[in-house]
Scaffold this motif. Structure first.
Motif, mmCIF file in Angstrom:
data_model
loop_
_atom_site.group_PDB
_atom_site.id
_atom_site.type_symbol
_atom_site.label_atom_id
_atom_site.label_comp_id
_atom_site.label_asym_id
_atom_site.label_seq_id
_atom_site.Cartn_x
_atom_site.Cartn_y
_atom_site.Cartn_z
ATOM 1 N N THR A 134 29.433 51.119 34.987
ATOM 2 C CA THR A 134 29.649 51.006 33.302
ATOM 3 C C THR A 134 29.048 49.486 32.769
ATOM 4 O O THR A 134 28.618 49.259 31.768
ATOM 5 N N LEU A 135 29.678 48.555 34.173
ATOM 6 C CA LEU A 135 29.489 47.269 33.762
ATOM 7 C C LEU A 135 27.251 46.567 33.804
ATOM 8 O O LEU A 135 26.524 45.507 33.122
ATOM 9 N N GLY A 136 26.646 47.563 34.642
ATOM 10 C CA GLY A 136 25.224 47.675 34.575
ATOM 11 C C GLY A 136 24.880 46.706 36.245
ATOM 12 O O GLY A 136 24.233 45.634 36.290
ATOM 13 N N ILE A 137 26.096 46.416 37.239
ATOM 14 C CA ILE A 137 26.463 45.734 38.224
ATOM 15 C C ILE A 137 26.226 46.650 39.090
ATOM 16 O O ILE A 137 26.388 47.475 39.860
ATOM 17 N N SER A 138 25.822 45.519 40.765
ATOM 18 C CA SER A 138 26.234 46.234 41.820
ATOM 19 C C SER A 138 27.736 46.786 42.426
ATOM 20 O O SER A 138 28.247 46.054 41.885
ATOM 21 N N GLU A 139 27.721 47.847 43.240
ATOM 22 C CA GLU A 139 29.069 47.464 43.624
ATOM 23 C C GLU A 139 29.703 47.340 44.447
ATOM 24 O O GLU A 139 30.856 46.170 44.305
ATOM 25 N N VAL A 140 29.094 46.400 45.279
ATOM 26 C CA VAL A 140 29.770 45.485 46.495
ATOM 27 C C VAL A 140 29.445 43.862 44.993
ATOM 28 O O VAL A 140 30.165 43.400 45.107
ATOM 29 N N ASN A 141 28.944 43.893 43.969
ATOM 30 C CA ASN A 141 28.898 42.520 43.134
ATOM 31 C C ASN A 141 30.446 43.096 42.703
ATOM 32 O O ASN A 141 30.863 41.300 42.041
ATOM 33 N N ALA A 142 30.481 44.387 42.278
ATOM 34 C CA ALA A 142 31.685 44.289 41.527
ATOM 35 C C ALA A 142 33.085 43.718 41.859
ATOM 36 O O ALA A 142 34.220 43.157 41.979
ATOM 37 N N ARG A 143 32.948 44.130 43.535
ATOM 38 C CA ARG A 143 34.206 43.733 44.765
ATOM 39 C C ARG A 143 33.988 42.416 44.500
ATOM 40 O O ARG A 143 35.066 42.002 44.829
ATOM 41 N N VAL A 144 32.943 41.760 44.874
ATOM 42 C CA VAL A 144 32.831 40.492 44.757
ATOM 43 C C VAL A 144 33.853 39.615 43.352
ATOM 44 O O VAL A 144 34.707 38.497 43.803
ATOM 45 N N LYS A 145 32.965 39.934 42.603
ATOM 46 C CA LYS A 145 33.410 39.754 41.519
ATOM 47 C C LYS A 145 34.710 39.999 41.630
ATOM 48 O O LYS A 145 35.832 38.771 40.669
ATOM 49 N N MET A 146 35.247 41.085 41.220
ATOM 50 C CA MET A 146 36.866 41.164 41.135
ATOM 51 C C MET A 146 37.489 40.567 42.344
ATOM 52 O O MET A 146 38.417 39.737 41.464
ATOM 53 N N ASN A 147 37.491 40.179 43.369
ATOM 54 C CA ASN A 147 38.393 39.239 44.235
ATOM 55 C C ASN A 147 37.910 37.697 44.060
ATOM 56 O O ASN A 147 38.831 37.370 43.300
ATOM 57 N N ARG A 148 37.350 37.636 43.644
ATOM 58 C CA ARG A 148 37.507 36.092 42.520
ATOM 59 C C ARG A 148 38.266 36.041 40.880
ATOM 60 O O ARG A 148 38.630 34.816 40.697
ATOM 61 N N VAL A 149 37.740 37.008 40.712
ATOM 62 C CA VAL A 149 38.937 36.881 38.824
ATOM 63 C C VAL A 149 39.867 37.073 39.633
ATOM 64 O O VAL A 149 40.638 36.635 38.764
ATOM 65 N N LYS A 150 40.429 38.039 40.162
ATOM 66 C CA LYS A 150 42.373 38.164 40.731
ATOM 67 C C LYS A 150 42.170 36.406 41.022
ATOM 68 O O LYS A 150 43.431 35.827 41.244
ATOM 69 N N THR A 151 41.156 35.976 42.108
ATOM 70 C CA THR A 151 42.458 34.269 42.334
ATOM 71 C C THR A 151 42.192 33.716 41.264
ATOM 72 O O THR A 151 43.110 32.904 41.239
ATOM 73 N N LYS A 152 41.225 33.783 39.971
ATOM 74 C CA LYS A 152 41.215 32.713 38.949
ATOM 75 C C LYS A 152 41.826 33.174 38.126
ATOM 76 O O LYS A 152 43.537 32.597 37.378
ATOM 77 N N LEU A 153 42.825 34.933 38.193
ATOM 78 C CA LEU A 153 44.050 34.960 37.134
ATOM 79 C C LEU A 153 45.384 33.969 38.106
ATOM 80 O O LEU A 153 46.426 33.868 37.903
ATOM 81 N N LYS A 154 45.635 34.197 38.927
ATOM 82 C CA LYS A 154 46.203 34.016 39.885
ATOM 83 C C LYS A 154 46.525 32.383 39.928
ATOM 84 O O LYS A 154 47.984 31.494 39.465
ATOM 85 N N ASN A 155 45.302 31.513 39.754
ATOM 86 C CA ASN A 155 46.010 30.235 39.071
ATOM 87 C C ASN A 155 45.711 29.835 37.772
ATOM 88 O O ASN A 155 46.416 29.096 37.816
ATOM 89 N N ILE A 156 45.152 30.821 37.306
ATOM 90 C CA ILE A 156 45.887 30.646 35.560
ATOM 91 C C ILE A 156 47.178 30.874 35.618
ATOM 92 O O ILE A 156 48.143 30.231 34.991
ATOM 93 N N ILE A 157 47.902 31.942 35.805
ATOM 94 C CA ILE A 157 49.622 32.027 36.093
ATOM 95 C C ILE A 157 50.065 31.056 36.996
ATOM 96 O O ILE A 157 51.123 31.063 36.318
ATOM 97 N N ASN A 158 49.624 30.505 37.545
ATOM 98 C CA ASN A 158 50.209 29.922 38.542
ATOM 99 C C ASN A 158 49.835 28.935 39.027
ATOM 100 O O ASN A 158 48.916 28.216 40.116
ATOM 101 N N PRO A 159 49.369 27.553 38.487
ATOM 102 C CA PRO A 159 49.065 26.462 38.388
ATOM 103 C C PRO A 159 49.500 25.925 39.381
ATOM 104 O O PRO A 159 50.595 25.416 39.473
#
Length: 164
Positions: free
Chosen positions: A139-164
């Protein structure tokens, strides 16, 4: 466009319209903007439908068109002045079985998601829609590995936004 193609489009759109509504909820802050974005997504889907070859599922194609439309409009709106809708802030629907804690968590999550960049928002949205990494990458036109790496980074970002 012939009647059969038109009928197929309407049938598919009706079946999968929640995809567009969920994307609208992530990229907008009020009902009027939600309606405008939904209309724009529908127009873009209609314009692009004759080119839909069926190489992927309609829903996968719809995610791609809808997310691209939302991201394009989101980028244009970033240049405008940001305002807060007064009615949205003070309006709350009361139900007999109302879990305010769950509502607050959901609101907090959406606020955190809105702070992400447009690609990260799309990634989180597809993840929350229970799409596997193969579907997300398609859907996003990126590699599956890239999607996994980005998702892990986004999870960390969200945790930092919600619990600074």
């Amino acid at each position: 466009m012939n009647k059969e193609l038109e009928h197929q489009f309407v049938k598919n759109l009706e079946k999968h319209q929640n995809i567009a509504h969920k994307i609208c909820r992530i990229y907008t802050h009020d009902q009027e903007s939600h309606n405008d974005l939904f209309q724009e997504i529908t127009i873009q889907l209609w314009k692009a439908y004759p080119k839909f070859r069926g190489d992927s599922k309609f829903s996968t194609w719809m995610y791609r068109v809808a997310l691209n439309t939302a991201i394009t409009l989101y980028r244009k709106k970033k240049r405008s002045i940001k305002t807060q809708d007064y009615d949205n802030v003070h309006f709350k629907i009361k139900a007999e079985v109302y879990n305010d804690e769950a509502e607050q968590h959901l609101k907090l999550m959406y606020e955190a998601i809105r702070q992400l960049n447009d690609i990260d928002k799309a990634l989180v949205f597809l993840y929350l829609e229970d799409k596997n990494y193969a579907e997300i990458s398609d859907t996003l036109g990126i590699s599956e590995v890239n999607a996994r790496v980005k998702m892990n980074r986004v999870k960390t970002k969200l945790k930092n936004i919600i619990n600074p």
